[in-house]
Design a protein around this motif. Structure first.
Motif, PDB file in Angstrom:
ATOM      1  N   ASN A 313      23.658  82.790  63.734  1.00  7.60           N
ATOM      2  CA  ASN A 313      23.546  84.115  64.361  1.00  7.60           C
ATOM      3  C   ASN A 313      22.436  84.944  63.730  1.00  7.60           C
ATOM      4  O   ASN A 313      21.854  85.808  64.394  1.00  7.60           O
ATOM      5  N   ASP A 314      22.131  84.692  62.452  1.00  7.94           N
ATOM      6  CA  ASP A 314      21.014  85.397  61.810  1.00  7.94           C
ATOM      7  C   ASP A 314      19.700  85.120  62.537  1.00  7.94           C
ATOM      8  O   ASP A 314      18.810  85.979  62.592  1.00  7.94           O
ATOM      9  N   HIS A 315      19.562  83.907  63.065  1.00  4.32           N
ATOM     10  CA  HIS A 315      18.313  83.507  63.715  1.00  4.32           C
ATOM     11  C   HIS A 315      18.375  83.647  65.238  1.00  4.32           C
ATOM     12  O   HIS A 315      17.363  83.418  65.905  1.00  4.32           O
ATOM     13  N   ALA A 316      19.538  83.982  65.772  1.00  2.57           N
ATOM     14  CA  ALA A 316      19.677  84.087  67.229  1.00  2.57           C
ATOM     15  C   ALA A 316      18.989  85.352  67.745  1.00  2.57           C
ATOM     16  O   ALA A 316      18.982  86.394  67.090  1.00  2.57           O
ATOM     17  N   LYS A 317      18.426  85.241  68.920  1.00  6.14           N
ATOM     18  CA  LYS A 317      17.793  86.390  69.574  1.00  6.14           C
ATOM     19  C   LYS A 317      18.812  87.104  70.445  1.00  6.14           C
ATOM     20  O   LYS A 317      19.965  86.673  70.575  1.00  6.14           O
ATOM     21  N   GLU A 318      18.402  88.207  71.044  1.00  5.98           N
ATOM     22  CA  GLU A 318      19.294  88.960  71.914  1.00  5.98           C
ATOM     23  C   GLU A 318      19.795  88.066  73.051  1.00  5.98           C
ATOM     24  O   GLU A 318      19.026  87.350  73.686  1.00  5.98           O
ATOM     25  N   GLY A 319      21.113  88.122  73.288  1.00  7.55           N
ATOM     26  CA  GLY A 319      21.709  87.350  74.358  1.00  7.55           C
ATOM     27  C   GLY A 319      22.041  85.921  74.005  1.00  7.55           C
ATOM     28  O   GLY A 319      22.578  85.187  74.848  1.00  7.55           O
ATOM     29  N   LEU A 323      25.867  81.619  73.109  1.00  5.87           N
ATOM     30  CA  LEU A 323      25.442  80.222  73.017  1.00  5.87           C
ATOM     31  C   LEU A 323      25.718  79.657  71.627  1.00  5.87           C
ATOM     32  O   LEU A 323      26.103  78.499  71.472  1.00  5.87           O
ATOM     33  N   VAL A 324      25.506  80.486  70.617  1.00  6.92           N
ATOM     34  CA  VAL A 324      25.782  80.058  69.239  1.00  6.92           C
ATOM     35  C   VAL A 324      27.264  79.761  69.079  1.00  6.92           C
ATOM     36  O   VAL A 324      27.652  78.731  68.506  1.00  6.92           O
ATOM     37  N   SER A 325      28.116  80.642  69.582  1.00  5.02           N
ATOM     38  CA  SER A 325      29.562  80.445  69.467  1.00  5.02           C
ATOM     39  C   SER A 325      29.996  79.147  70.128  1.00  5.02           C
ATOM     40  O   SER A 325      30.756  78.359  69.550  1.00  5.02           O
ATOM     41  N   ALA A 326      29.518  78.901  71.342  1.00  5.48           N
ATOM     42  CA  ALA A 326      29.882  77.670  72.051  1.00  5.48           C
ATOM     43  C   ALA A 326      29.271  76.447  71.380  1.00  5.48           C
ATOM     44  O   ALA A 326      29.922  75.405  71.253  1.00  5.48           O
ATOM     45  N   THR A 386      21.562  90.979  62.591  1.00  6.64           N
ATOM     46  CA  THR A 386      22.255  91.769  63.611  1.00  6.64           C
ATOM     47  C   THR A 386      23.764  91.590  63.566  1.00  6.64           C
ATOM     48  O   THR A 386      24.500  92.368  64.172  1.00  6.64           O
ATOM     49  N   MET A 387      24.247  90.560  62.865  1.00  2.00           N
ATOM     50  CA  MET A 387      25.682  90.307  62.797  1.00  2.00           C
ATOM     51  C   MET A 387      26.058  89.955  61.366  1.00  2.00           C
ATOM     52  O   MET A 387      25.287  89.308  60.648  1.00  2.00           O
ATOM     53  N   SER A 388      27.252  90.367  60.961  1.00  2.00           N
ATOM     54  CA  SER A 388      27.730  90.059  59.620  1.00  2.00           C
ATOM     55  C   SER A 388      28.639  88.838  59.650  1.00  2.00           C
ATOM     56  O   SER A 388      28.990  88.318  60.707  1.00  2.00           O
ATOM     57  N   PHE A 389      29.033  88.380  58.465  1.00  2.00           N
ATOM     58  CA  PHE A 389      29.913  87.221  58.339  1.00  2.00           C
ATOM     59  C   PHE A 389      31.270  87.518  58.950  1.00  2.00           C
ATOM     60  O   PHE A 389      31.814  88.607  58.811  1.00  2.00           O
ATOM     61  N   GLU A 412      25.376  91.279  74.349  1.00  2.00           N
ATOM     62  CA  GLU A 412      26.303  90.599  75.233  1.00  2.00           C
ATOM     63  C   GLU A 412      27.257  91.579  75.908  1.00  2.00           C
ATOM     64  O   GLU A 412      28.066  91.197  76.741  1.00  2.00           O
ATOM     65  N   ASN A 413      27.232  92.835  75.542  1.00  2.00           N
ATOM     66  CA  ASN A 413      28.160  93.782  76.089  1.00  2.00           C
ATOM     67  C   ASN A 413      27.475  94.987  76.716  1.00  2.00           C
ATOM     68  O   ASN A 413      28.055  96.014  76.907  1.00  2.00           O
ATOM     69  N   LYS A 414      26.217  94.854  76.966  1.00  2.00           N
ATOM     70  CA  LYS A 414      25.493  95.989  77.503  1.00  2.00           C
ATOM     71  C   LYS A 414      25.747  96.131  78.989  1.00  2.00           C
ATOM     72  O   LYS A 414      26.195  95.215  79.651  1.00  2.00           O
TER      73      LYS A 414
END
Length: 414
Positions: A313-319, A323-326, A386-389, A412-414
């Motif tokens: 998630n540290d390297h994931a871009k907006e949106g 995909l990372v979770s799945a 953008t996200m914490s542990f 993801e919630n906009k």
């Protein structure tokens, strides 16, 4: 308490499912040994469950969107209950593999249904408290369920019946939940290529967690019985490893938010590697030393999945967070399918201590790979993340959404 009261039926249902699933994993391995199955056959049966779980993760969203939460849950619980009780009717390796495959599909769907439902009902005010209760339910139900094995015994049909009853009874609390079924969840996209492009280290890390942690859950009882532990001692051995998983989750997560996460991944990998070597070469047949070794193994190995997810998630871009979770769950499933099968053949050939030699070897390779990745890519500074542990359960992709405050998931919630 008043705020989460409407969620209690769902949390009780989750507890029954998690406890029944945890009980079944240990019991099936022990009963298979008693029935004369070799370790390699037991590994194949365990692979059946993990393969089914992977299939269920991919397709369950379509099922929920087609027929709704309560119908999906009812159908899956009924099928899983029938598959569980049918295992006592025919003691056959291929049949057990097939039933565990069906159970894996069903449990993936059951967890996804409950967590999707919870995610739809939780609010910002209740999210943290709900997660705390959920984690307590997870830890408590799995730990307590292990002790039904020495209490009831592994002979006869009693435990098969208890597992089937638990799955049937899970329908009761959820039937008293909010009468209005929540909106169907958004479709979950699985794009394995994207996750690899986002973070090769996280991808390999999730596979490694599947290759090791799933082996402990599937074949840990086989190892423990192989070194002469009693049924009660085996239950304690498994419980200690599971309970230890929460001990270092938050300390490791806290420091990973402040430092290069890959350094904390190295610490966790090195700690679990050292524990695996200790069990394989030092603990021998000593019950107390094995308890100590599995405690430290669980404490370091169990947080690896959450650490790898956070690194991705540290390297994931907006949106890309969905995909990372799945993707992390999918790659974990790949490792969980392969791991028990390969490790069980080593148990067959080299004996019980080969189990932790195998896990130590896998972790050593991952340790080297992590060091190599640190030389070719810069870490993401803490202030730019953008996200914490988050302490994640490997139950469904919806748990990640449940654990993510909206403020950390704006794209993801906009």
């Amino acid at each position: 308490m008043n705020q989460i009261r409407p969620l209690i039926p769902l949390l009780v249902t989750a507890g029954i499912l998690i406890g029944g699933n945890g009980l079944q994993g240990t019991f099936i391995s022990l009963r298979a040994l008693q029935e004369g199955f070799s370790p390699s056959v037991i590994g194949l049966v365990g692979t059946g469950y993990n393969l089914g779980f992977a299939i269920g993760c991919v397709y369950i969203t379509r099922v929920i969107r087609s027929i709704g939460h309560i119908r999906a849950f009812s159908a899956l619980a009924a099928i899983a209950s029938a598959a569980s009780i049918s295992m006592v009717l025919l003691i056959d390796p291929f049949f057990w593999f097939l039933m565990r495959l069906i159970q894996g599909i069903c449990f993936a769907g059951l967890f996804a249904t409950v967590e999707s439902w919870l995610n739809a009902r939780v609010t910002n005010a209740t999210r943290a408290r709900t997660l705390s209760v959920y984690r307590f339910v997870d830890l408590g139900s799995v730990t307590l369920a292990q002790y039904l094995i020495p209490t009831v015994g592994i002979d006869g049909f009693q435990l098969f019946a208890i597992i089937s009853m638990a799955l049937t009874l899970s329908l009761v609390p959820i039937s008293f939940a909010d009468r209005s079924s929540p909106e169907p969840p958004d479709a979950v996209r699985f794009n394995v290529k994207t996750l690899w492009q986002i973070s090769p280290l996280a991808t390999v890390g999730c596979i490694v967690v599947g290759l090791t942690n799933s082996v402990f859950r599937s074949l840990g009882p086989v190892y423990a019985q192989g070194i002469g532990m009693s049924i009660a001692a085996i239950a304690t051995f498994m419980s200690v490893g599971i309970f230890a998983g929460v001990v270092l989750q938050y300390p490791l997560g806290h420091y990973s938010d402040k430092l290069d996460r890959r350094k904390i991944i190295l610490v966790a990998t090195l700690g679990s590697l050292a524990a695996g070597v200790f069990i394989a070469f030092v603990a021998g047949d000593s019950t107390l030393l094995n308890y100590a070794g599995i405690f430290f193994f669980g404490a370091f190995a169990m947080p690896l999945y959450s650490l790898c997810s956070a690194h991705a998630n540290d390297h994931a871009k907006e949106g890309q967070h969905a995909l990372v979770s799945a993707g992390t769950l999918f790659f974990w499933s790949i490792g969980a399918v392969i791991g028990p099968l390969f490790a069980s053949f080593m148990l067959d050939i080299f004996g019980p201590h080969a189990l932790f030699i195998y896990m130590a070897a896998v972790l050593a390779l991952f340790l080297a790979y992590t060091v190599q990745r640190m030389t070719v890519r810069e870490g993401v500074p803490a202030e730019k993340r953008t996200m914490s542990f988050r302490n994640l359960l490997r139950t469904s992709t919806f748990f990640n959404k449940l654990a993510t405050p909206p403020s950390e998931d704006k794209p993801e919630n906009k």
